[in-house]
Enzyme design. Structure first.
Site, PDB file in Angstrom:
ATOM      1  CD  GLU A  89      -2.862  -1.147   2.420  1.00 20.12           C
ATOM      2  OE1 GLU A  89      -2.798  -0.393   3.243  1.00 20.12           O
ATOM      3  OE2 GLU A  89      -3.814  -2.300   2.438  1.00 20.12           O
ATOM      4  CG  ASN A 131      -0.800  -7.108  -0.992  1.00 25.83           C
ATOM      5  OD1 ASN A 131      -1.508  -7.683  -2.065  1.00 25.83           O
ATOM      6  ND2 ASN A 131      -1.428  -6.584  -0.031  1.00 25.83           N
ATOM      7  CG  HIS A 168      -9.979  -5.260   0.949  1.00 32.12           C
ATOM      8  ND1 HIS A 168     -10.187  -6.559   1.745  1.00 32.12           N
ATOM      9  CD2 HIS A 168      -8.696  -4.983   1.201  1.00 32.12           C
ATOM     10  CE1 HIS A 168      -9.184  -6.954   2.374  1.00 32.12           C
ATOM     11  NE2 HIS A 168      -8.009  -6.034   2.161  1.00 32.12           N
ATOM     12  CD  GLU A 196      -4.953  -7.788   1.987  1.00 30.44           C
ATOM     13  OE1 GLU A 196      -5.800  -6.840   2.576  1.00 30.44           O
ATOM     14  OE2 GLU A 196      -3.653  -7.529   1.887  1.00 30.44           O
ATOM     15  CG  ASP A 198     -12.661  -8.649   2.502  1.00 28.57           C
ATOM     16  OD1 ASP A 198     -12.646  -7.754   1.365  1.00 28.57           O
ATOM     17  OD2 ASP A 198     -12.125  -8.472   3.384  1.00 28.57           O
TER      18      ASP A 198
END
Length: 262
Positions: A89, A131, A168, A196, A198
């Site tokens: 990030e 990432n 996300h 990741e 979701d």
């Protein structure tokens, strides 16, 4: 398997030179005992960073601290971790520029390259990944910023093996250009992974579209869901995972299984 927090800097090196691998080792040992691959998450990130690191203002000191943290952590897990999120990030939302926290402020743009070169020296066999989130839409400025960095790294021989797309997503699932994004990054010569995943409300269509985008790109080498049961999720109120709070499989679970060809 990816540790959600146990391999982040505030856990691993809470004070300078004092390393605490206990929590991370529990996960590494659990994965090894079940024959599961382990992703390392994460070496350099502006968040969950101890105050002693955030307060460093001298470039030589911070460079030494960053490189030592990478080297010691990767050496400890050498042979146990198949891929590391070396830098996490680093790009600002809605922008092609880096975020301003301590690594950028003190070391400048070169800190990401330095982190990757240090990581390669520390472990020559682990895949080295960048990432980030909100880089799934090909038309987004942030996506283009990361793409330009990866293209530059590959052109100059900076060691980078993969890019992680966190995934996300809101209830609509991935953007329509997601597969294009994965393909374009893969064409630079890196693996791509959904790291990741979701999706708010766990819609079957959203999960299907995310998995299919990866399945349709030959260099998409991983899909990791960010949590098991909804109650474990950092977004618990949006019930974004494949199992409910009691561990029951939700419709999205079967959608994912089907999209994987099972």
């Amino acid at each position: 398997v990816t540790a959600e927090n146990e391999m982040k800097w505030d856990t691993v090196e809470p004070s300078r030179g004092n390393f605490n691998f206990g929590p991370g080792d529990q996960i590494a040992n659990q994965a090894a005992s079940h024959g599961q691959k382990l992703r390392g998450h994460t070496l350099v990130w502006h968040s969950q960073l101890p105050g002693w690191v955030q307060s460093i203002s001298d470039a030589n000191t911070l460079r030494s601290v960053m490189n030592n943290h990478i080297t010691q952590t990767m050496a400890h897990y050498r042979g146990k971790v198949y891929a590391w999120d070396v830098v996490n990030e680093a790009f600002a939302d809605g922008s092609t520029q880096h975020r301003p926290p301590v690594f950028q402020n003190v070391l400048g743009n070169g800190f990401i390259e330095e982190a990757f070169r240090t990581a390669r020296s520390a472990d020559g066999s682990a895949k080295l990944c960048y990432n980030d989130y909100n880089i799934e839409d090909w038309n987004a400025a942030k996506t283009q910023g990361v793409y330009s960095m990866v293209r530059d790294f590959k052109s100059r021989g900076v060691p980078i093996d993969c890019v992680g797309f966190q995934g996300h997503f809101g209830s609509g699932g991935p953007p329509s250009s997601f597969q294009t994004t994965l393909s374009n990054f893969a064409a630079l010569g890196v693996d791509v992974q959904i790291t990741e995943l979701d999706i708010a409300g766990a819609p079957t269509t959203g999960y299907t579209n995310a998995v299919r985008a990866c399945m349709n790109v030959s260099r998409c080498t991983g899909i990791t869901v960010w949590g098991v049961r909804d109650t474990d999720s950092w977004r618990a109120s949006s019930t974004p995972l494949l199992f409910d709070g009691n561990g029951n499989k939700k419709p999205a679970y079967f959608a994912v299984l089907s999209a994987l060809g099972g």
